[in-house]
Design a protein around this motif. Structure first.
Motif, mmCIF file in Angstrom:
data_model
loop_
_atom_site.group_PDB
_atom_site.id
_atom_site.type_symbol
_atom_site.label_atom_id
_atom_site.label_comp_id
_atom_site.label_asym_id
_atom_site.label_seq_id
_atom_site.Cartn_x
_atom_site.Cartn_y
_atom_site.Cartn_z
ATOM 1 N N PRO A 149 0.795 -1.235 0.000
ATOM 2 C CA PRO A 149 0.000 0.000 0.000
ATOM 3 C C PRO A 149 0.823 1.278 0.000
ATOM 4 C CG PRO A 149 -0.981 -1.614 1.452
ATOM 5 C CD PRO A 149 0.356 -2.176 1.043
ATOM 6 N N ALA A 185 6.467 7.346 -9.550
ATOM 7 C CA ALA A 185 5.604 8.533 -9.639
ATOM 8 C C ALA A 185 5.581 9.216 -8.281
ATOM 9 C CB ALA A 185 4.178 8.136 -10.027
ATOM 10 N N HIS A 186 5.031 10.415 -8.265
ATOM 11 C CA HIS A 186 4.722 11.074 -6.997
ATOM 12 C C HIS A 186 3.252 11.471 -6.995
ATOM 13 C CE1 HIS A 186 8.639 11.045 -5.223
ATOM 14 N NE2 HIS A 186 9.178 11.534 -6.321
ATOM 15 N N GLY A 187 2.654 11.395 -5.829
ATOM 16 C CA GLY A 187 1.246 11.714 -5.648
ATOM 17 C C GLY A 187 0.866 11.251 -4.260
ATOM 18 N N THR A 188 -0.417 11.055 -4.011
ATOM 19 C CA THR A 188 -0.769 10.487 -2.709
ATOM 20 C C THR A 188 -0.225 9.059 -2.653
ATOM 21 O OG1 THR A 188 -2.849 9.496 -3.407
ATOM 22 C CG2 THR A 188 -2.919 11.824 -2.746
ATOM 23 N N GLU A 230 -1.581 6.363 -1.905
ATOM 24 C CA GLU A 230 -2.510 5.401 -2.513
ATOM 25 C C GLU A 230 -2.462 5.454 -4.038
ATOM 26 O OE1 GLU A 230 -6.455 5.853 -1.082
ATOM 27 O OE2 GLU A 230 -5.957 5.259 0.970
ATOM 28 N N ASP A 231 -2.432 6.656 -4.588
ATOM 29 C CA ASP A 231 -2.393 6.774 -6.050
ATOM 30 C C ASP A 231 -1.093 6.191 -6.605
ATOM 31 O OD1 ASP A 231 -4.888 7.952 -6.189
ATOM 32 O OD2 ASP A 231 -4.121 10.008 -6.249
ATOM 33 N N VAL A 232 0.002 6.463 -5.918
ATOM 34 C CA VAL A 232 1.283 5.919 -6.379
ATOM 35 C C VAL A 232 1.267 4.396 -6.272
ATOM 36 C CG1 VAL A 232 3.760 5.805 -5.914
ATOM 37 C CG2 VAL A 232 2.560 8.012 -5.770
ATOM 38 N N ALA A 233 0.784 3.895 -5.142
ATOM 39 C CA ALA A 233 0.762 2.444 -4.950
ATOM 40 C C ALA A 233 -0.162 1.767 -5.966
ATOM 41 C CB ALA A 233 0.322 2.104 -3.526
ATOM 42 N N ALA A 234 -1.269 2.416 -6.290
ATOM 43 C CA ALA A 234 -2.178 1.837 -7.292
ATOM 44 C C ALA A 234 -1.484 1.742 -8.649
ATOM 45 C CB ALA A 234 -3.445 2.679 -7.396
ATOM 46 N N ALA A 235 -0.698 2.765 -8.986
ATOM 47 C CA ALA A 235 0.041 2.737 -10.258
ATOM 48 C C ALA A 235 1.098 1.644 -10.245
ATOM 49 C CB ALA A 235 0.669 4.105 -10.518
#
Lengths: 251, 92
Positions: free
Chosen positions: A48, A78-81, A83-88
């Protein structure tokens, strides 16, 4: 043991270290105030992501007197939240074992290079991080203790292998070069109790210094207080077992 | 432990994310740990447009039973829509 008359202070911040291939990777670093010498722990975060939970774990280790460092193993993606990074990253099949090994080794070397280090560094990881720290204990020689929490996919079938995870970690069992503490929940679906038994038997057969603990009422991720899978008594005992183990092996 | 089970498909359409509507590029369907749903494993569906950054994501996390119901429901709606000659979905 902490007593109320003690001074306590901590610095916790994001720093950048050079990981695999010399890539700059963001790293969360928490350390006790003072000259040391302090033992160190590298934390390999779970799938996660490099999330708030892992930053809290990092600070908890610093609170207990460790130089604690948690590299963002998804930093290149990537960078982001989180969760968004982990989803990618999840969509891309995770990150490569080789890349993670290089990042964990770089983090361990960074800790050992500090004047406040006592020269010893352990590794802690849960979920995919548990798998990664077991691999690190086998493939790298920079760790003095390994804490593997419910690492799944340590025993992989041929059809589970990918370009990023090309070798089943248990193939490296004979190469484990550090003592290992394993914490597992009997209600976990991966690793199953049968897989934990096989993992333990292989380590024992190879003559390794290991300590396995199983918690009958716990499932996967029972340390995660932000999830329904948190199991209080198992988590409290698990943290105690971990600090006792690290205290012995990294002093 | 993370299963790493993830199926992907190209998508045409729009999704509404945190910054409003955006064109969809892909759907990622994983059977793995959800971020929010309360189970150890779930069917996690991410409609994404990676070219716009990882934040361009519409996410749902479903139980396996709900995921099957969703798949069946989509098929039922498609069958009804596609057999009606008066309904045409046009792609501009």
């Amino acid at each position: 043991m902490y007593t109320t008359d003690q001074y306590e202070g901590m610095i916790a911040e994001t720093i950048t270290i050079k990981g695999t291939n010399g890539d700059a990777i963001n790293t969360y670093f928490a350390r006790p105030m003072g000259p040391g010498p302090f033992p160190g722990v590298v934390l390999a975060h779970h799938l996660p992501g490099w999330d708030e939970l892992y930053r809290e774990f990092t600070r908890r280790l610093a609170h207990h007197g460790y130089l604690a460092i948690s590299p963002d193993l998804y930093c290149r993606e990537a960078h982001g939240t989180p969760e968004d990074v982990a989803a990618a990253v999840r969509a891309e099949g995770g990150v490569s074992d080789d890349q993670v090994m290089g990042d964990l080794e770089a983090a361990a070397k960074y800790l050992k290079s500090l004047p406040s280090s006592n020269g010893k560094v352990g590794a802690f990881g849960s979920c995919s991080g548990g798998r990664h720290v077991f691999l690190a204990g086998c493939r790298l020689e920079c760790f003095d203790a390994i804490v593997e929490c419910w690492g799944g996919n340590i025993i992989m079938s041929d059809d589970q292998l990918t370009d990023k995870q090309p070798v089943s970690p248990n193939s490296y069992t004979k190469d484990l070069s550090a003592p290992l503490l394993g914490l597992f929940g009997d209600l976990d679906q991966s690793p199953t109790p049968e897989q934990v038994n096989q993992h333990e038997e292989e380590l024992k057969a190879a003559g390794k210094d290991i300590e396995f603990h199983r918690y009958p009422e716990a499932g996967h991720g029972f340390f995660y207080f932000d999830r329904p899978i948190y199991h209080q008594s198992s988590a409290v005992d698990g943290w105690d077992k971990m600090f006792t183990f690290l205290g012995k092996k990294l002093s | 432990m993370c299963t790493m089970i993830c199926e992907r498909a190209e998508m045409e359409g729009s999704g509404k994310g945190r910054d409003g509507w955006f064109p969809l590029e892909m759907v990622n369907v994983s059977y793995d740990h959800p971020f929010n749903a309360p189970w150890e494993y779930g069917v996690n569906i991410d409609f994404v447009n990676q070219s716009r950054g990882v934040g361009s994501r519409v996410a749902v996390e479903l139980s396996p039973q709900s995921a099957k119901r969703l798949a069946d429901t989509i098929i039922q709606a498609l069958q009804k829509g596609e057999k009606d000659p008066q309904i045409q979905i046009s792609v501009l």
